[in-house]
Design an enzyme around this catalytic site. Structure first.
Site, PDB file in Angstrom:
ATOM      1  N   HIS A 168       0.809  -1.226   0.000  1.00 18.43           N
ATOM      2  CA  HIS A 168       0.000   0.000   0.000  1.00 18.43           C
ATOM      3  C   HIS A 168       0.834   1.265   0.000  1.00 18.43           C
ATOM      4  CE1 HIS A 168      -4.015  -1.861   0.715  1.00 18.43           C
ATOM      5  NE2 HIS A 168      -3.221  -2.874   1.029  1.00 18.43           N
ATOM      6  N   ASP A 384       3.292   9.674  -1.149  1.00 23.52           N
ATOM      7  CA  ASP A 384       2.140   8.933  -0.658  1.00 23.52           C
ATOM      8  C   ASP A 384       1.863   7.801  -1.627  1.00 23.52           C
ATOM      9  OD1 ASP A 384      -0.123   8.194   0.722  1.00 23.52           O
ATOM     10  OD2 ASP A 384      -0.899  10.227   0.912  1.00 23.52           O
TER      11      ASP A 384
HETATM   12  P1  ADP Z   1      -2.963   6.689   4.806  1.00 24.92           P
HETATM   13  O1  ADP Z   1      -3.345   5.349   4.355  1.00 24.92           O
HETATM   14  O2  ADP Z   1      -1.514   6.988   4.613  1.00 24.92           O
HETATM   15  O3  ADP Z   1      -3.390   7.001   6.174  1.00 24.92           O
HETATM   16  P2  ADP Z   1      -5.011   7.583   2.908  1.00 24.92           P
HETATM   17  O4  ADP Z   1      -5.397   8.955   2.512  1.00 24.92           O
HETATM   18  O5  ADP Z   1      -4.785   6.648   1.786  1.00 24.92           O
HETATM   19  O6  ADP Z   1      -3.731   7.716   3.853  1.00 24.92           O
HETATM   20  O7  ADP Z   1      -6.138   6.943   3.802  1.00 24.92           O
HETATM   21  C1  ADP Z   1      -6.632   7.556   4.949  1.00 24.92           C
HETATM   22  C2  ADP Z   1      -7.953   6.894   5.309  1.00 24.92           C
HETATM   23  O8  ADP Z   1      -8.238   7.154   6.671  1.00 24.92           O
HETATM   24  C3  ADP Z   1      -9.103   7.427   4.500  1.00 24.92           C
HETATM   25  O9  ADP Z   1      -9.909   6.378   4.082  1.00 24.92           O
HETATM   26  C4  ADP Z   1      -9.836   8.349   5.458  1.00 24.92           C
HETATM   27  O10 ADP Z   1     -11.216   8.382   5.257  1.00 24.92           O
HETATM   28  C5  ADP Z   1      -9.546   7.740   6.791  1.00 24.92           C
HETATM   29  N1  ADP Z   1      -9.475   8.804   7.795  1.00 24.92           N
HETATM   30  C6  ADP Z   1      -8.682   9.866   7.745  1.00 24.92           C
HETATM   31  N2  ADP Z   1      -8.899  10.664   8.807  1.00 24.92           N
HETATM   32  C7  ADP Z   1      -9.827  10.089   9.539  1.00 24.92           C
HETATM   33  C8  ADP Z   1     -10.455  10.430  10.772  1.00 24.92           C
HETATM   34  N3  ADP Z   1     -10.153  11.517  11.445  1.00 24.92           N
HETATM   35  N4  ADP Z   1     -11.359   9.594  11.232  1.00 24.92           N
HETATM   36  C9  ADP Z   1     -11.670   8.480  10.552  1.00 24.92           C
HETATM   37  N5  ADP Z   1     -11.110   8.117   9.403  1.00 24.92           N
HETATM   38  C10 ADP Z   1     -10.192   8.906   8.889  1.00 24.92           C
HETATM   39  C1  G6P Z   2      -0.885   3.472   5.850  1.00 21.38           C
HETATM   40  C2  G6P Z   2      -0.302   2.082   5.770  1.00 21.38           C
HETATM   41  C3  G6P Z   2      -1.177   1.088   6.502  1.00 21.38           C
HETATM   42  C4  G6P Z   2      -1.431   1.561   7.910  1.00 21.38           C
HETATM   43  C5  G6P Z   2      -1.991   2.975   7.896  1.00 21.38           C
HETATM   44  C6  G6P Z   2      -2.179   3.530   9.300  1.00 21.38           C
HETATM   45  O1  G6P Z   2      -2.060   3.476   5.157  1.00 21.38           O
HETATM   46  O2  G6P Z   2      -0.154   1.721   4.418  1.00 21.38           O
HETATM   47  O3  G6P Z   2      -0.591  -0.181   6.532  1.00 21.38           O
HETATM   48  O4  G6P Z   2      -2.316   0.711   8.581  1.00 21.38           O
HETATM   49  O5  G6P Z   2      -1.116   3.818   7.189  1.00 21.38           O
HETATM   50  O6  G6P Z   2      -0.995   3.418  10.043  1.00 21.38           O
HETATM   51  P1  G6P Z   2      -0.903   2.596  11.401  1.00 21.38           P
HETATM   52  O7  G6P Z   2       0.544   2.512  11.687  1.00 21.38           O
HETATM   53  O8  G6P Z   2      -1.664   3.384  12.380  1.00 21.38           O
HETATM   54  O9  G6P Z   2      -1.520   1.264  11.164  1.00 21.38           O
END
Ligand code: ADP
Ligand code: G6P
Length: 735
Positions: A168, A384
Site C-alpha cells: 500500500h 504517498d
Molecule cells: P494513509 O493510508 O496513509 O493514512 P489515505 O489517505 O490513503 O492515507 O487513507 C486515509 C484513510 O483514513 C481514509 O480512508 C480516510 O477516510 C480515513 N481517515 C482519515 N482521517 C480520519 C479520521 N479523522 N477519522 C476516521 N477516518 C479517517
Molecule cells: C498506511 C499504511 C497502513 C497503515 C496505515 C495507518 O495506510 O499503508 O498499513 O495501517 O497507514 O498506520 P498505522 O501505523 O496506524 O496502522
C-alpha cells in the site's frame, strides 16, 4: 467446506482498546488499508487476521475472551503482540526503517539488527496464525510493508497455497532500496507470493528492477521466473467505496437543522458570518510523508503573495494521531503545533483565524461534514502510496462543485489529472493553485470533477479487489497450463523405473547451468568430485553418456578427457568419441569472424561487464555480469544488428543464457545429438537449461525424455528446479 480468503494485515479494521482495566471497546481503524479493505471484507467470504491493537501484557483471560468475541463478530482474528515485539517490529523496523526508506526519507531511516530480528519474529508469528487457520483451497492475501516476509514463510511451508500480496506504500527506486542491509531477505519474502500488486506502474517497475539487480532473477515484462515458479507483478490502483461516500453525502444534505452535528453547525456559522469566504480542507494522519508542514508554509506564502484573500479563506486541518511512539512523529507534532501557532498569531484578526487545527480522530459523519463543507481540498504529501482522502473528497461532491489541489507525489495523482496537480515543495505554485481554486468558475469545477468522478465510480474498491483476485486466480491456471511437467518425487520415480527397465540407454547432458551452476567467471567453473563418481557408476551400469556443450574442446577435454564419455564441444562442431580423439564434424569456415568481431567489440565498449569469447568456429558475447536491464537491452540490439550481417553467410545467431553466440548454421546440439543415435536405444534422455538445448529437445526422437533445468519456456516434456535436482536425478540413475 467453502473456500475462503484469508486477509492479513498488521492492523485489523477494528481497533480494540481497554477501558477501566476491564472493558473492551471497539472503534474503526484509520488509514487507507483498513478503510479500503473493510468494504471488501464485509462482502466476501473471508477471515481477517491482524494485530488487536493491544499488547499481551495488557490482556488477561477475561479480556482475551472479550477480544475474541469482538473480533469474531467482524470475522476477524486478533493477534496480540508483546511490548517488546511491538517496539521492535511495529515502532521499530516497520516504522523507523521501511516506512521512511520506502517514502524516500533516507535521513530518518534507522538500521537496527535487533529490530530486524523482531520484525522477522513477528512475521513468523503472523504466518503461524495463518497456517493454523488455513484449509485446502483457501487463498491468502497479505497486505503491506509490515508483513513483507509473510508470503515467503507461507510458501515455504505450504507450496500449494495461492498467496497474493499488495503493497500500500510506494516501492522506492533500486538506488534507495539497495541501501537496506536486509534487502535480499525482504525481496525473497515478497517473492513467496504468486501475485504482487502495487498502486502504480512506477512502484512495480522499481520493484522489478530491484529483483533483477539484487536477486538476479530473470524478469520479463511483468513476470519473474524463479526456479520452480513464476511470480506475477502488476499495478492495481486502489479505489474507494464510492457509493458509501456518495450516499453519505446525499444523506448529509437531507439533514434538518437539529440533526446536524456540532461540527457542522460551527462550519455553517463560519460561512454565514463571513460571506464569500471559502474553506480549504486537509485531512491526513499526522505523518511526515503527508507534507503537512510544507502545506502550512505554502498557505502562509499564499496569504503573503495574495493578501486580498485574508479573511476570505480558512484552512481546516485535521491531523489524526499516528505512531506517536516514534520520535520523528513526536517531533513533527511539535513542529506543526508551532507552525500553526505562529501563523495564526501572525495573521489572525478579531473575527478571523486562518487555520483551524484538529489533532484527533473523528467519526465518519464528521469526516463527511468536512468533505461536503469545504470548497477546496489541499493535499500536499511529499510522498504517498495512493492517498484515498483525495478520492473520498471528490466522491462526496455530489453537486460536482469543489476543487482538489493534489501533490504529484501521491499515487492518486496518476488517476486524477483533472485536479490541480502541484509539486509539494513549490510554495509559489501552491499559492497560485489556491488562487486559481478560489476563483475557478463553477462550470469548470463541474467539468473537471465529472471526469474524475466517472473514473472513481468505475474503478472502485470492489473492482480493485476483484481485479486483484481475478489475477491471483489466473496465476493458478498459468502454472497448470505450462506444457513441461515438474519432476516431483512421483515423476522422478517413473523416469528412473523406465531407465532401469531399459537395456540400451543414452544420456545427453548439457554442462553449464545443468551439471554445474553458473559463475561470473566461466573459467572457474569445474565439476565437483561427486559428479565424476556418478559418471563412473553410470558407466558401470552400461549407460552411454554424452556431454554436449557450447564450451570449446579444450575446456571439455580438461575436465572429462579421461572419462568414459562422448564429448561434443561448440554445440556440435567438435566430437570426441569415448576413448577416441577430437575431430571436426562439419565442413565450416571462419572467414566471417573478422567482420563480426568489431561489432562485438563496440558492444563490449558500450556495455560494462560484458566480454567476447572466441572459440574455434564461433564468437560469443557474454553479458552475465552486466547490469541486467542494460545487458538485456543491448542483447536485443546486438541480435538484430548481427542478423543483418549474418544473413549473407550461412551463420546463425543463438540467444543463450546471458550470451549471444554466432556460429555456422547447421551446427547445433540437435543435429549433433541425433548423429549419436547410431544404434537402437530404448532409453534416451536429454537435459539442458538454455536455448541451445532446445535443438536437442526438438530434434531427438519423440520417445526421448527431454528435461529443462529451470522453469522457462521450453519444448521439453519435463522440468527440474536446478542443478542440485539434476545431480540428484543422475545419482538415482546410478544407484
Ligand atoms: P494513509 O493510508 O496513509 O493514512 P489515505 O489517505 O490513503 O492515507 O487513507 C486515509 C484513510 O483514513 C481514509 O480512508 C480516510 O477516510 C480515513 N481517515 C482519515 N482521517 C480520519 C479520521 N479523522 N477519522 C476516521 N477516518 C479517517
Ligand atoms: C498506511 C499504511 C497502513 C497503515 C496505515 C495507518 O495506510 O499503508 O498499513 O495501517 O497507514 O498506520 P498505522 O501505523 O496506524 O496502522
Amino acid at each position: 467446506m467453502k473456500n475462503k480468503t484469508i486477509i492479513v494485515s498488521n492492523r485489523l479494521p477494528l481497533q480494540i482498546s481497554i477501558e477501566n482495566n476491564q472493558d473492551v471497546t471497539v472503534s474503526p481503524s484509520v488509514g487507507g488499508l483498513a478503510t479500503g479493505m473493510k468494504s471488501v471484507h464485509q462482502e466476501g467470504d473471508s477471515l481477517w487476521i491482524g494485530w488487536s491493537g493491544l499488547t499481551e501484557e495488557e490482556v488477561n483471560p477475561e479480556i482475551q475472551t472479550q477480544i475474541n468475541n469482538a473480533a469474531e463478530k467482524e470475522k476477524c482474528l486478533a493477534i496480540n503482540l508483546t511490548e517488546k515485539e511491538l517496539d521492535d517490529y511495529y515502532y521499530g523496523f516497520s516504522n523507523r526503517t521501511i516506512w521512511p526508506l520506502f517514502h524516500y526519507f533516507m535521513e530518518y531511516t534507522k538500521f537496527d539488527e535487533e529490530q530486524w530480528k523482531g520484525y522477522k519474529q513477528v512475521n513468523e508469528k503472523f504466518a503461524e496464525k495463518i497456517i493454523e487457520n488455513l484449509n485446502d483451497g483457501d487463498t491468502v492475501w497479505v497486505h503491506d510493508y509490515q508483513l513483507l516476509l509473510v508470503p515467503g514463510i507461507i510458501k515455504a511451508s505450504k507450496p500449494n497455497v495461492t498467496v497474493g500480496f499488495f503493497l500500500h506504500i510506494p516501492f522506492p527506486s533500486y538506488e534507495v532500496f539497495r541501501t537496506l542491509p536486509w534487502r535480499e531477505s525482504l525481496l525473497k519474502g515478497m517473492l513467496g507470493a504468486d501475485l504482487l500488486g502495487f498502486h502504480t506502474y512506477d512502484y512495480e517497475r522499481h520493484f522489478l528492477s530491484s529483483v533483477s539487480r539484487i536477486l538476479r532473477h530473470e524478469t520479463q515484462f511483468n513476470e519473474i521466473t524463479l526456479k520452480n515458479r513464476i511470480v506475477k507483478v502488476d499495478s492495481f490502483p486502489m479505489g474507494i467505496d464510492y457509493e458509501k461516500f456518495e450516499q453519505a453525502a446525499l444523506e448529509h444534505f437531507e439533514k434538518t437543522q437539529d440533526q446536524k452535528s456540532e461540527l457542522q453547525v460551527r462550519l455553517d456559522q463560519h460561512l454565514d458570518t463571513q460571506p464569500g469566504s471559502k474553506m480549504i480542507l486537509s485531512i491526513d494522519r499526522l505523518d511526515y510523508t503527508k507534507g503537512i508542514a510544507n502545506r502550512i508554509q505554502a498557505f502562509e506564502h499564499f496569504l503573503e503573495k495574495y493578501p486580498e484573500f485574508k479573511e476570505k479563506v480558512r484552512l481546516i486541518m485535521l491531523a489524526v494521531p499516528s505512531r506517536s511512539n516514534v520520535p520523528q512523529y513526536q517531533k513533527l507534532k511539535r513542529e506543526i503545533d508551532e507552525l500553526v501557532g505562529r501563523i495564526n498569531g501572525k495573521f489572525s484578526t478579531v473575527s478571523w483565524t486562518p487555520i483551524w487545527y484538529f489533532y484527533r480522530s473523528m467519526p465518519f459523519d464528521n469526516l463527511i461534514d468536512l468533505y461536503t463543507s469545504c470548497d477546496i481540498a489541499l493535499l500536499t504529501p511529499r510522498r504517498d502510496g495512493m492517498n484515498l482522502v483525495a478520492k473520498e473528497y471528490i466522491a462526496t461532491r455530489t453537486d460536482l462543485s469543489g476543487v482538489l489541489i493534489l501533490s504529484e507525489m501521491a499515487g492518486a495523482a496518476h488517476e486524477m489529472n483533472e485536479a490541480l496537480i502541484i509539486n509539494p515543495n513549490n510554495y509559489d505554485q501552491i499559492a497560485d493553485a489556491l488562487k486559481q481554486a478560489y476563483e475557478m468558475p463553477l462550470k469548470e469545477q463541474k467539468s473537471r470533477n465529472r471526469i474524475i468522478q466517472r473514473r472513481l465510480k468505475r474503478y472502485g474498491i470492489k473492482k480493485w479487489a476483484d481485479e486483484f483476485m481475478k489475477a491471483l486466480e489466473g496465476t493458478k491456471v498459468n502454472h497448470i497450463s505450462k506444457k513441461a511437467k515438474h519432476v516431483n518425487e512421483k515423476t522422478e520415480q517413473y523416469i528412473v523405473d523406465e531407465f532401469n527397465q531399459a537395456s540400451k540407454k543414452i544420456l545427453f547432458l548439457d554442462f553449464d547451468g545443468t551439471l554445474v551452476d553458473f559463475n561470473d567467471d566461466p573459467e572457474l567453473v569445474a565439476p565437483d568430485p561427486e559428479l565424476y563418481n556418478t559418471i563412473d557408476k553410470l558407466n558401470a551400469k552400461n549407460c552411454e553418456l554424452v556431454i554436449i556443450s557450447g564450451r570449446d574442446k579444450d575446456f571439455l577435454h580438461t575436465h572429462f578427457g579421461d572419462k568414459e564419455v562422448t564429448l561434443i564441444a561448440e554445440h556440435g562442431l567438435w566430437l570426441k568419441e569415448k576413448n577416441g580423439d577430437w575431430g571436426i564434424t562439419e565442413n565450416v569456415n571462419k572467414n566471417w569472424m573478422s567482420s563480426i568481431r568489431p561489432v562485438f567489440e563496440s558492444f563490449v565498449d558500450r556495455t560494462p561487464g560484458t566480454f567476447i569469447e572466441e572459440k574455434n568456429y564461433s564468437l560469443a558475447w557474454h553479458y552475465r555480469k552486466s547490469d541486467p536491464q542494460l545487458g538485456g537491452q543491448r542483447a536485443n540490439e546486438l541480435s538484430s544488428v548481427v542478423k543483418d550481417l549474418t544473413s549473407n553467410h550461412d551463420l546463425s545467431v543463438l540467444n543463450g543464457n546471458k550470451v549471444i553466440e554466432i556460429k555456422n548454421s547447421g551446427v547445433n546440439k540437435g543435429r549433433a545429438a541425433t548423429k549419436q543415435l547410431k544404434e537402437k536405444y530404448d532409453f534416451i534422455f536429454a537435459i539442458g537449461d538454455d536455448w541451445t538445448d532446445e535443438y536437442m529437445f526438438r530434434e531427438l526422437p519423440d520417445e526421448t525424455f527431454t528435461v529443462k533445468v529451470g522453469l522457462q519456456k521450453t519444448d521439453a516434456d519435463y522440468f527440474v528446479d536446478d542443478t542440485e535436482q539434476v545431480k540428484h536425478l543422475l545419482e538415482k540413475f546410478a544407484e
